[in-house]
Design an enzyme around this catalytic site. Structure first.
Site, mmCIF file in Angstrom:
data_model
loop_
_atom_site.group_PDB
_atom_site.id
_atom_site.type_symbol
_atom_site.label_atom_id
_atom_site.label_comp_id
_atom_site.label_asym_id
_atom_site.label_seq_id
_atom_site.Cartn_x
_atom_site.Cartn_y
_atom_site.Cartn_z
ATOM 1 N N ASN A 318 89.169 14.458 67.650
ATOM 2 C CA ASN A 318 89.280 13.133 67.046
ATOM 3 C C ASN A 318 89.609 13.360 65.571
ATOM 4 O O ASN A 318 88.765 13.801 64.796
ATOM 5 C CB ASN A 318 87.972 12.348 67.184
ATOM 6 C CG ASN A 318 88.048 10.971 66.551
ATOM 7 O OD1 ASN A 318 88.650 10.782 65.500
ATOM 8 N ND2 ASN A 318 87.409 10.001 67.176
ATOM 9 N N GLU A 349 92.092 8.834 68.101
ATOM 10 C CA GLU A 349 92.021 8.036 66.875
ATOM 11 C C GLU A 349 93.110 8.471 65.881
ATOM 12 O O GLU A 349 92.851 8.720 64.707
ATOM 13 C CB GLU A 349 90.627 8.126 66.231
ATOM 14 C CG GLU A 349 90.318 6.910 65.379
ATOM 15 C CD GLU A 349 88.871 6.870 64.880
ATOM 16 O OE1 GLU A 349 88.555 5.909 64.154
ATOM 17 O OE2 GLU A 349 88.067 7.769 65.217
ATOM 18 N N TYR A 424 89.943 7.923 74.496
ATOM 19 C CA TYR A 424 89.159 7.473 73.338
ATOM 20 C C TYR A 424 88.426 6.209 73.781
ATOM 21 O O TYR A 424 88.981 5.116 73.757
ATOM 22 C CB TYR A 424 90.078 7.213 72.138
ATOM 23 C CG TYR A 424 89.371 6.718 70.900
ATOM 24 C CD1 TYR A 424 88.151 7.253 70.502
ATOM 25 C CD2 TYR A 424 89.928 5.711 70.116
ATOM 26 C CE1 TYR A 424 87.509 6.796 69.368
ATOM 27 C CE2 TYR A 424 89.298 5.254 68.969
ATOM 28 C CZ TYR A 424 88.082 5.802 68.604
ATOM 29 O OH TYR A 424 87.441 5.357 67.471
ATOM 30 N N ASP A 464 86.875 11.736 72.666
ATOM 31 C CA ASP A 464 85.711 11.096 72.053
ATOM 32 C C ASP A 464 85.244 10.014 73.013
ATOM 33 O O ASP A 464 85.835 8.939 73.088
ATOM 34 C CB ASP A 464 86.115 10.505 70.697
ATOM 35 C CG ASP A 464 84.968 9.795 69.997
ATOM 36 O OD1 ASP A 464 83.852 9.760 70.560
ATOM 37 O OD2 ASP A 464 85.194 9.270 68.895
ATOM 38 N N ASN A 466 82.331 8.551 72.857
ATOM 39 C CA ASN A 466 81.458 7.619 72.126
ATOM 40 C C ASN A 466 80.105 7.412 72.788
ATOM 41 O O ASN A 466 79.603 6.280 72.881
ATOM 42 C CB ASN A 466 82.168 6.269 71.937
ATOM 43 C CG ASN A 466 82.816 6.179 70.562
ATOM 44 O OD1 ASN A 466 82.243 6.591 69.557
ATOM 45 N ND2 ASN A 466 84.034 5.659 70.524
ATOM 46 N N ASP A 561 85.731 13.561 60.492
ATOM 47 C CA ASP A 561 84.289 13.479 60.706
ATOM 48 C C ASP A 561 83.893 14.033 62.078
ATOM 49 O O ASP A 561 82.695 14.113 62.394
ATOM 50 C CB ASP A 561 83.782 12.046 60.531
ATOM 51 C CG ASP A 561 84.594 11.032 61.331
ATOM 52 O OD1 ASP A 561 85.535 11.442 62.046
ATOM 53 O OD2 ASP A 561 84.304 9.822 61.236
ATOM 54 N N HIS A 562 84.865 14.411 62.874
ATOM 55 C CA HIS A 562 84.636 15.118 64.137
ATOM 56 C C HIS A 562 85.144 16.550 64.007
ATOM 57 O O HIS A 562 86.023 16.843 63.194
ATOM 58 C CB HIS A 562 85.390 14.442 65.292
ATOM 59 C CG HIS A 562 84.849 13.107 65.691
ATOM 60 N ND1 HIS A 562 84.168 12.884 66.870
ATOM 61 C CD2 HIS A 562 84.906 11.896 65.067
ATOM 62 C CE1 HIS A 562 83.838 11.600 66.955
ATOM 63 N NE2 HIS A 562 84.278 10.986 65.870
#
Length: 571
Positions: A318, A349, A424, A464, A466, A561-562
């Site tokens: 991601n 993303e 995603y 991802d 989530n 951030d991943h």
């Protein structure tokens, strides 16, 4: 105002001789003059008056210099309760006053003995007033009040004997101040400021020593933090030597709070004694269980397969947006390709529009096959892609359901031996506004789509997703019960729609008791302390789960951030 008050006091006291003689013995001193009364009142004193005596009590114990008047402390007209052991003239040096009346080992004992003799002669109202002034309950009969006061005086008498050494030290320190003018408070404060600074430094050192003793079992880094905070405390004390005590105390409290926060960090499940260049090796979890360890790819990855073993190497990442940081991200992706030599890279993303895709396709060498899907419902949002050096047999975009396919959330490629899905999954969002859509529509639709593909070939789903499935997959499980990605509903949906339908979480199968995160929020700087979530997965059909050679995380790759995750699958 002081002059008129002094005149009133003198006018109301026709004779000082009787009470003085009764209390102190010997000839009475000369009556106080108007000048001496004014001088006493200017020293910051307060007084109370009754017909036959004037009582003057000091506001601050250090200024024990009074005019020659009759001293009565909460006493009656005829029987003063206690007296000072000496009286100093207003123009005497402080050191003289100390020698006469403040040095107390014998003086205190004499005062207390005389007080005890006077107790029996006091009336009930006098006893109650005295007990209240000492903070002692004042209810009961006269015998009970006398007993309470006698007990208190006995304890004080014992303290006077036991504390003589401490008092001698205090007297000697007061003498060393060398204060000549006892009517000037400013001079006294200035002279005593240096000694106060020394005392503050000593207190600071003592406190820090106690902290070191308490934290003997703490890691070296934590001890270093304490030492630094101790130095800051002492510097603040030295800089504040002309400031009143209140400000100095506040400064010290701020430093103490910083020290405390450092140790709270340690106690909350974060081991900061590791190499800070490798924060992913910090074991960070608020509710760790016995046997859990932190994931370290340097020590936990198996040796590489031989060239003779046929396999495919898949990566998923991601990237949190390629459009705004196009050049940087492409550079990172190219470096990642050179280092990892992957066969297929799945991106989530991307936040791209269709017009941006062609420029990125041209920038990656060695990967001629790339397949992109972008959001049309909201431009610059979501988006997924598969970049491959292996040409696939077929490509599909979305789930084939219009309600789910406008945000560019899924790409499927078919290879000879399996289907690869780059997904995603929708985030439930702030206030969990999309939670119902997520668990009642998206997850079941994706699960059904995977099971349909599985009828012809094994399926690999990556991306991802989530959802932090278990408590081991999130740093702070208790604090995120109603946070998107860790609600009970999402975790149950993940289990029901994927794991219970025969898809295996490859990382958890390979590392059952390992804490490994793939996402760290920017807001709280979680990456530096490894306070993260595991949201990125490789799920595979159960009958090829044993063909997984390695399911791993690359936490050292930043830029998002991943972190990227990888899967090596034997064919």
């Amino acid at each position: 105002m002081l002059r008129s008050l002094a005149k009133q006091v003198l006018a109301s006291q026709p004779s000082f001789a009787p009470p003085f003689a009764a209390s102190f013995g010997g000839p009475p001193p000369p009556p106080p003059t108007l000048q001496s009364m004014l001088q006493s009142l200017k020293l910051g004193l307060y007084n109370f008056i009754h017909p036959n005596s004037v009582g003057v009590i000091l506001r601050k114990p250090k200024f024990q210099v009074l005019a020659s008047v009759n001293f009565t402390i909460m006493g009656s007209k005829n029987r003063p309760f206690s007296r000072l052991s000496a009286v100093a003239k207003s123009n005497e040096p402080m050191s003289v006053a100390v020698e006469k009346g403040v040095s107390k080992e014998n003086g205190d004992k004499e005062i207390l003995v005389e007080d005890m003799e006077t107790v029996e002669k006091m009336t009930v109202p006098q006893l109650r007033v005295k007990l209240r002034s000492l903070g002692i309950p004042s209810r009961g009969t006269k015998q009970e009040l006398v007993a309470s006061l006698t007990t208190f005086l006995n304890s004080k008498l014992n303290d006077a004997g036991n504390g003589s050494v401490a008092r001698e030290d205090q007297v000697s320190s007061e003498k060393s101040l060398g204060v000549v003018d006892n009517t000037s408070k400013r001079k006294a404060r200035k002279v005593s400021s240096n000694q106060s600074d020394v005392a503050a430094s000593e207190v600071s050192s003592t406190r820090q020593t106690k902290k070191r003793v308490k934290k003997d079992n703490t890691k070296d880094t934590s001890v270093d933090i304490i030492v630094k905070q101790a130095e800051i405390t002492q510097e603040l004390s030295a800089e504040s030597n002309d400031i009143k005590g209140k400000k100095t105390v506040r400064a010290k409290r701020k430093v103490s709070a910083a020290t405390a926060s450092a140790h709270i960090e340690v106690s909350e499940g974060v081991d900061i004694s590791v190499n800070q260049d490798e924060p992913w090796t910090i074991f960070a979890h608020k509710k760790p269980k016995d046997g859990w360890i932190v994931y370290n790819p340097k020590t936990m990855r198996p040796p590489p397969l031989s060239k003779d073993t046929k396999h495919v190497k898949l990566l998923s990442w991601n990237v949190n947006g390629l459009r705004a940081l196009l050049k940087l991200k492409n550079l990172l992706i190219q470096q990642l390709a050179d280092r990892e030599d992957f066969d297929v890279l799945c991106l989530q993303e991307t936040k791209l529009q269709d017009k941006d895709v062609e420029a990125i396709k041209e920038s990656l060498s060695g990967y001629e096959n790339s397949f992109w899907t972008c959001s049309v419902a909201k431009l610059g949002y979501s988006g997924t892609a598969i970049i491959s050096r292996i040409k696939p047999l077929s490509v599909r975009y979305g789930l084939g359901i219009p309600d789910h396919d406008t945000e560019g959330r899924l790409v499927t490629v078919e290879f000879d031996n399996f289907y690869l899905l780059c997904g995603y999954v929708p985030n439930s969002g702030d206030g969990l506004r999309r939670l119902t859509y997520r668990i009642t529509e998206w997850d079941p639709s994706l699960s059904n789509y995977m099971k349909e593909l599985e009828k012809s070939k094994p399926v690999v789903l990556t991306g991802d997703l989530n959802c932090a499935h278990e408590e081991i997959d999130i740093y702070n499980p208790a604090g995120n019960k109603r946070s998107a990605g860790f609600t009970d509903e999402e975790r149950q949906s993940f289990e029901t729609n994927f794991l219970n339908k025969g898809f295996v979480d490859t990382f958890r199968k390979q590392h059952p008791g390992v804490v490994g995160y793939t996402y760290w929020g920017y807001r709280h700087g979680g990456r530096k302390t490894n306070k993260g979530w595991r949201l990125d997965y490789f799920l595979v059909s159960e009958h090829i789960a044993d063909n997984v050679h390695d399911s791993y995380i690359l936490p050292d790759v930043d830029g998002s951030d991943h972190s990227p995750i990888g899967l090596i699958l034997k064919l």
